[in-house]
Structures are given as C-alpha cells and as structure tokens.
Design a protein around this motif. Structure first.
Motif, PDB file in Angstrom:
ATOM      1  N   PRO A 158       0.837  -1.207   0.000  1.00 33.59           N
ATOM      2  CA  PRO A 158       0.000   0.000   0.000  1.00 33.59           C
ATOM      3  C   PRO A 158       0.873   1.259   0.000  1.00 33.59           C
ATOM      4  N   THR A 159       0.606   2.140  -0.952  1.00 33.83           N
ATOM      5  CA  THR A 159       1.457   3.310  -1.167  1.00 33.83           C
ATOM      6  C   THR A 159       0.625   4.580  -1.100  1.00 33.83           C
ATOM      7  N   LEU A 160       1.157   5.587  -0.425  1.00 33.42           N
ATOM      8  CA  LEU A 160       0.511   6.898  -0.352  1.00 33.42           C
ATOM      9  C   LEU A 160       1.359   7.899  -1.115  1.00 33.42           C
ATOM     10  N   LEU A 161       0.759   8.564  -2.091  1.00 35.81           N
ATOM     11  CA  LEU A 161       1.420   9.655  -2.801  1.00 35.81           C
ATOM     12  C   LEU A 161       0.864  10.973  -2.276  1.00 35.81           C
ATOM     13  N   ILE A 162       1.760  11.850  -1.812  1.00 28.84           N
ATOM     14  CA  ILE A 162       1.376  13.161  -1.296  1.00 28.84           C
ATOM     15  C   ILE A 162       1.896  14.218  -2.255  1.00 28.84           C
ATOM     16  N   GLY A 163       0.990  15.017  -2.803  1.00 31.85           N
ATOM     17  CA  GLY A 163       1.376  16.061  -3.741  1.00 31.85           C
ATOM     18  C   GLY A 163       0.737  17.387  -3.391  1.00 31.85           C
ATOM     19  N   ASN A 164       0.745  18.291  -4.348  1.00 30.90           N
ATOM     20  CA  ASN A 164       0.207  19.632  -4.123  1.00 30.90           C
ATOM     21  C   ASN A 164      -0.397  20.151  -5.426  1.00 30.90           C
ATOM     22  N   LEU A 165      -1.431  20.957  -5.296  1.00 28.41           N
ATOM     23  CA  LEU A 165      -2.012  21.599  -6.472  1.00 28.41           C
ATOM     24  C   LEU A 165      -1.145  22.802  -6.835  1.00 28.41           C
ATOM     25  N   GLY A 166      -0.464  22.747  -7.964  1.00 27.48           N
ATOM     26  CA  GLY A 166       0.417  23.839  -8.370  1.00 27.48           C
ATOM     27  C   GLY A 166       0.008  24.426  -9.693  1.00 27.48           C
ATOM     28  N   PHE A 167       0.770  25.487 -10.134  1.00 27.53           N
ATOM     29  CA  PHE A 167       0.363  26.084 -11.407  1.00 27.53           C
ATOM     30  C   PHE A 167       0.879  25.307 -12.604  1.00 27.53           C
ATOM     31  N   SER A 168       2.070  24.755 -12.492  1.00 27.16           N
ATOM     32  CA  SER A 168       2.699  24.114 -13.641  1.00 27.16           C
ATOM     33  C   SER A 168       2.045  22.775 -13.974  1.00 27.16           C
ATOM     34  N   ALA A 169       2.004  22.464 -15.275  1.00 25.26           N
ATOM     35  CA  ALA A 169       1.493  21.153 -15.696  1.00 25.26           C
ATOM     36  C   ALA A 169       2.390  20.024 -15.218  1.00 25.26           C
ATOM     37  N   ASP A 170       3.619  20.339 -14.779  1.00 23.57           N
ATOM     38  CA  ASP A 170       4.526  19.313 -14.275  1.00 23.57           C
ATOM     39  C   ASP A 170       3.961  18.585 -13.053  1.00 23.57           C
ATOM     40  N   VAL A 171       3.054  19.233 -12.316  1.00 24.67           N
ATOM     41  CA  VAL A 171       2.500  18.583 -11.117  1.00 24.67           C
ATOM     42  C   VAL A 171       1.663  17.365 -11.477  1.00 24.67           C
ATOM     43  N   LEU A 172       1.294  17.221 -12.738  1.00 25.05           N
ATOM     44  CA  LEU A 172       0.488  16.085 -13.175  1.00 25.05           C
ATOM     45  C   LEU A 172       1.337  14.874 -13.550  1.00 25.05           C
ATOM     46  N   TYR A 173       2.642  15.076 -13.712  1.00 20.02           N
ATOM     47  CA  TYR A 173       3.471  14.028 -14.311  1.00 20.02           C
ATOM     48  C   TYR A 173       3.541  12.769 -13.451  1.00 20.02           C
ATOM     49  N   PHE A 174       4.003  12.870 -12.221  1.00 18.81           N
ATOM     50  CA  PHE A 174       4.146  11.684 -11.378  1.00 18.81           C
ATOM     51  C   PHE A 174       2.792  11.077 -10.989  1.00 18.81           C
ATOM     52  N   PRO A 175       1.775  11.889 -10.672  1.00 28.10           N
ATOM     53  CA  PRO A 175       0.452  11.288 -10.439  1.00 28.10           C
ATOM     54  C   PRO A 175      -0.071  10.516 -11.645  1.00 28.10           C
ATOM     55  N   GLU A 176       0.235  10.993 -12.855  1.00 25.17           N
ATOM     56  CA  GLU A 176      -0.197  10.270 -14.048  1.00 25.17           C
ATOM     57  C   GLU A 176       0.545   8.940 -14.169  1.00 25.17           C
ATOM     58  N   CYS A 177       1.814   8.910 -13.743  1.00 22.84           N
ATOM     59  CA  CYS A 177       2.593   7.669 -13.783  1.00 22.84           C
ATOM     60  C   CYS A 177       2.072   6.642 -12.788  1.00 22.84           C
ATOM     61  N   MET A 178       1.519   7.100 -11.660  1.00 25.43           N
ATOM     62  CA  MET A 178       1.168   6.196 -10.570  1.00 25.43           C
ATOM     63  C   MET A 178      -0.324   6.113 -10.276  1.00 25.43           C
ATOM     64  N   GLY A 179      -1.096   7.042 -10.800  1.00 23.69           N
ATOM     65  CA  GLY A 179      -2.489   7.176 -10.388  1.00 23.69           C
ATOM     66  C   GLY A 179      -3.406   6.023 -10.730  1.00 23.69           C
ATOM     67  N   LYS A 180      -3.064   5.233 -11.724  1.00 25.25           N
ATOM     68  CA  LYS A 180      -3.921   4.117 -12.125  1.00 25.25           C
ATOM     69  C   LYS A 180      -3.594   2.825 -11.381  1.00 25.25           C
ATOM     70  N   LEU A 181      -2.563   2.842 -10.549  1.00 22.32           N
ATOM     71  CA  LEU A 181      -2.196   1.634  -9.815  1.00 22.32           C
ATOM     72  C   LEU A 181      -3.176   1.410  -8.660  1.00 22.32           C
ATOM     73  N   PRO A 182      -3.699   0.200  -8.494  1.00 24.10           N
ATOM     74  CA  PRO A 182      -4.711  -0.043  -7.460  1.00 24.10           C
ATOM     75  C   PRO A 182      -4.179   0.052  -6.040  1.00 24.10           C
ATOM     76  N   ASN A 183      -2.870  -0.047  -5.869  1.00 24.30           N
ATOM     77  CA  ASN A 183      -2.295  -0.002  -4.519  1.00 24.30           C
ATOM     78  C   ASN A 183      -1.857   1.399  -4.102  1.00 24.30           C
ATOM     79  N   VAL A 184      -2.148   2.412  -4.928  1.00 23.37           N
ATOM     80  CA  VAL A 184      -1.692   3.773  -4.658  1.00 23.37           C
ATOM     81  C   VAL A 184      -2.872   4.675  -4.297  1.00 23.37           C
ATOM     82  N   ASP A 185      -2.802   5.291  -3.115  1.00 27.45           N
ATOM     83  CA  ASP A 185      -3.732   6.348  -2.716  1.00 27.45           C
ATOM     84  C   ASP A 185      -3.064   7.690  -2.983  1.00 27.45           C
ATOM     85  N   MET A 186      -3.845   8.656  -3.437  1.00 20.76           N
ATOM     86  CA  MET A 186      -3.278   9.967  -3.752  1.00 20.76           C
ATOM     87  C   MET A 186      -3.977  11.050  -2.936  1.00 20.76           C
TER      88      MET A 186
END
Length: 355
Positions: free
Chosen positions: A25-53
C-alpha cells in the motif's frame, strides 16, 4: 561520506514503472500547483490499485484569481488521473497575525492521512509544493522512517520553461522553517561563528538583505550561483544584480561563491557538505564553534540539495515565507508533457552524521 540514493531522468521513470506496481500500500502526497509538471508523477502512478493519492491546497491571502482558477483545474485533472478517490486538503500558510504556519499545518494533515491506513511506501511529490510544506513533510517522514520500516520516496520534477510572468511576494520577516530550527534558541548557537549558505535568485535582493540582517550579519556568507545553467550567463547576471549586497554589505569576494549545477540537487548537496566539513575541521581545537545556516531562494532543484544537506547534518534553514503572487499579463497553463528534469531520492536510506 554521506550517502544519498538517487535516480534522475529516464531512470526515475523506469523505477516507477518497475517498483510501484508490486509495492505494498502506497501513499502519494502532492500539491495543487500552477505548472502542468504537477500532473506528471500522479499520471505515472495514479492508475495503480495499490496507490492512494492525497494533495495539499496551499492557501495564502494574496493570490490572484487566475492562480486559484488554475489550481481548481489541476484538481479536476488529478481526479481524472486516479483509479481511487483523490483527497484534497486546504492548508493555511499564514496565521491571522502573519506568522508562517504552513509547515506545521501540512505535517498535521499528513499525520492524519498516515493514521488512516498502514502504508509500506510514502511518496512525496515536491514538484508543486512550496518549500514551507515540502521540507517539513520530508523531515517528518525521515524521522518516521527511523522508527518504522516505511519506505520514503522524494520525487521532484522541473522544467526549463517556467512561468516567467509570475513573481512570488515574500513576507517582510524571516523565520526558521518548521522542523529545521536546530539549536537556534540556545546560547551556543548565538555565540557560534555563523556561515550563511544562501541561494541567489533574480529580484530577491530585498529578501536576501532582510534575512542577512535578521540573522545578525553572519560572519561569513557563501552565496550559491547556478553554474552550469540553462542560460549560460545567468550566474554573471546574478552577481551583477546583487553586487550591492555581496560587495558592500556582506563584504565577500567571488572566491566565497559556490557554483553548483542549476538542475542537479546533488551538486549543491556535495558543495555544502564539503564546505561544512572543512569549516568544522578547521575550527577543531580552536575553542570556537561553527554553525552553518541554509537559505533556499529561487529555483526548486538547488533547494532540494539544501534539504538533503540539512537532513544529513541537522542544519537549520532560515527563510522568508511566500505570502502571495503577482501575475503580469495572462496566465497560460502550459502543455502537459515530460518535464526536463526528474529526480527520485530514497529518504529513508539517507545516512545521517548522527546515525
């Protein structure tokens, strides 16, 4: 020698693709930012069933409507990326009296998320986070990893193309970053010979001088210049822009400057480590005490190098909180794509001088 396990560029993408699908079980902690770069890692991991964001929404009193609207759009995009429901929590950065409380509030929120479920891995995506929230969260998780078997990952992405028409507005008083005050309230700290390692940035002259004076004019100043840099003459331009301070106020020569790669946190980290260790060694037997103080200002990646040095040597971090932003002209969101720089650090594997 301090060890900092790290990966960069395509190696980061390969690690994410290979490691996290079979992790616990994995927790990803991020932040709402202005740059589109903030979407990159969540897009890499967001579809995994073991990842909470879970994401922070940093709230400041002086933020233009255009930035608030863009943050709302980022939230919508992040929710679309995730396989499971996404949690977003507001975090007040300033108290009513203007005191910086973002780090404390962010750590309280992260503790709540961690208490809700047992995670084997926690990922902090610092791409869109302010230092005032990212650094204290990493410190909290670093300390947690010393007591438990949780694996702590720090991800950060940056891009050579940034919002050139957004300028941050800093507080008019400095403070020790939450979790990085060290022994700043002790008599030994007050009597120590202070070395101030400060990152130089464009249009930061007033902030630099405010911090210098509030630190009671440190005996030595080692400004950090970006070299190499995407813009080859950037270091020279910063030297010229801030010449009034380093020549007349700080009374430093160019020999005292640290030149470190603009996009390589490890270059900044190793430069600080060498400087700190050499200074400590030089004062052995002298009866004098030394204290290195760090101040990240400006670009994100050199600041990560300062964070790693602060964790390794328990160094204090002094800074001015960002209270808002000025936007000149239209705010163009930017296209999604692969950020120019991508870094991964295993924070739980960071070896400290106090281990």
């Amino acid at each position: 020698m301090i060890r900092v396990p790290n990966l960069s560029s395509d190696d980061v993408d390969e690690f994410i693709a290979d490691y996290f699908p079979t992790a616990g079980p994995t927790l990803l902690i991020g932040n709402l930012g202005f740059s589109a770069d903030v979407l990159y890692f969540p897009e890499c991991m967001g579809k995994l069933p073991n990842v909470d964001m879970c994401f922070l929404h940093e709230r400041r009193p002086a933020v233009p409507a255009a930035i608030t609207q863009l943050a709302s759009e980022r939230e919508r995009q992040l929710r679309d990326l995730a396989k499971c429901p996404v949690k977003v929590a507001d975090v007040a950065i300033l108290a009513e009296d203007g005191a910086p409380v973002g780090g404390r509030n962010a750590c309280t929120q992260v503790h709540q998320w961690l208490s809700a479920k047992a995670y084997t891995d926690v990922v902090v995506d610092a791409t869109g986070m302010s230092r005032c929230t990212a650094f204290p969260i990493i410190k909290l998780l670093y300390q947690l990893s010393r007591k438990t078997e949780v694996r702590v990952h720090l991800l950060v992405a940056d891009n050579n193309l940034s919002f050139s028409n957004i300028e941050s507005v800093s507080n008019d008083r400095g403070d020790w970053m939450h979790g990085f005050a060290a022994d700043s309230e002790t008599d030994d700290f007050a009597e120590a010979l202070k070395l101030w390692v400060v990152q130089l940035s464009e249009k930061a002259g007033t902030s630099l001088q405010t911090m210098f004076r509030e630190l009671d004019s440190p005996e030595e100043v080692c400004p950090v210049l970006p070299f190499p840099a995407t813009k080859p003459r950037r270091a020279d331009e910063l030297l010229f822009e801030h010449r009034e301070y380093w020549q007349r106020e700080w009374i430093e020569s160019p020999l005292n400057f640290i030149r470190a790669h603009e996009s390589d946190p490890m270059d900044v980290f190793h430069s600080i480590v060498r400087l700190h260790a050499a200074r400590m060694e030089a004062l052995v037997g002298s009866g004098l005490m030394s204290q290195t103080i760090l101040s990240p200002v400006g670009r994100r990646l050199p600041g990560i190098g300062m964070l790693l040095a602060a964790l390794s040597y328990e160094l204090p971090i002094f800074y001015l909180e960002t209270v808002g932003y000025d936007v000149q002209g239209d705010l163009v969101p930017g296209a999604r794509g692969t950020p120019t720089q991508r870094w991964h650090f295993r924070v739980d594997k960071l070896a400290s001088t106090h281990d």
